[in-house]
Design an enzyme around this catalytic site. Sequence first.
Site, short mmCIF file in Angstrom:
data_model
loop_
_atom_site.label_atom_id
_atom_site.label_comp_id
_atom_site.label_asym_id
_atom_site.label_seq_id
_atom_site.Cartn_x
_atom_site.Cartn_y
_atom_site.Cartn_z
N HIS A 11 -10.48 53.98 -20.81
CA HIS A 11 -10.24 54.56 -19.48
C HIS A 11 -11.38 55.48 -19.06
CE1 HIS A 11 -9.14 58.46 -21.21
NE2 HIS A 11 -8.25 57.87 -21.99
N CYS A 15 -7.70 57.25 -27.41
CA CYS A 15 -8.26 56.26 -26.48
C CYS A 15 -9.78 56.27 -26.54
CB CYS A 15 -7.80 56.57 -25.06
SG CYS A 15 -6.02 56.34 -24.80
#
Length: 175
Positions: A128, A150
């Site tokens: 992301h 992430c």
Amino acid sequence: MASAVTRILCLSSLLAASLLLIWLGLVMPSAATTGIASHIVVDKSDRRLDLMQGEAVMATFAIALGGAPEGHKGEEGDQRTPEGHYVIDWRNDRSGYHLSLHISYPDAADIARAEAEGKDHGGMIMIHGQRNALGWLAFLTQRFDWTDGCIAVTNADMDIIWNTVPDGTPIEITP
């Protein structure tokens, strides 16, 4: 007194111009990448994500990882980014971060390993961009590992990744 005020104004203007140039450099699109990636290779130790077309590197991006990046993700909350072979299996254009691509962690082996240890394997591992409305801070946030596991990139880099990585794209994450 007037010379001190003049110096402060000059320094303030220089600082403002520098910050503007940094901000523009981070939000303007990077070099154009053409084509569709055949797979992604993430090198955790080098903090690098490569978009690949066969054996050729299409583009390389600097990344930030989880706050405790060494080792394979073992459980929810350990702030580790998983290692292994996965797939980009869905995308979210309404994420709390500038676009996100879901990595298919956990796989069957990850689930079995966590269950054998009596742990929650975790999930929701994404590639992301920056937290929404804070993309301008990427010049700072990308200098350290800040995610919960992430893989984070700048918003401009995420735009390129989003447009060149379809669902179903394999991803290899190496230590």
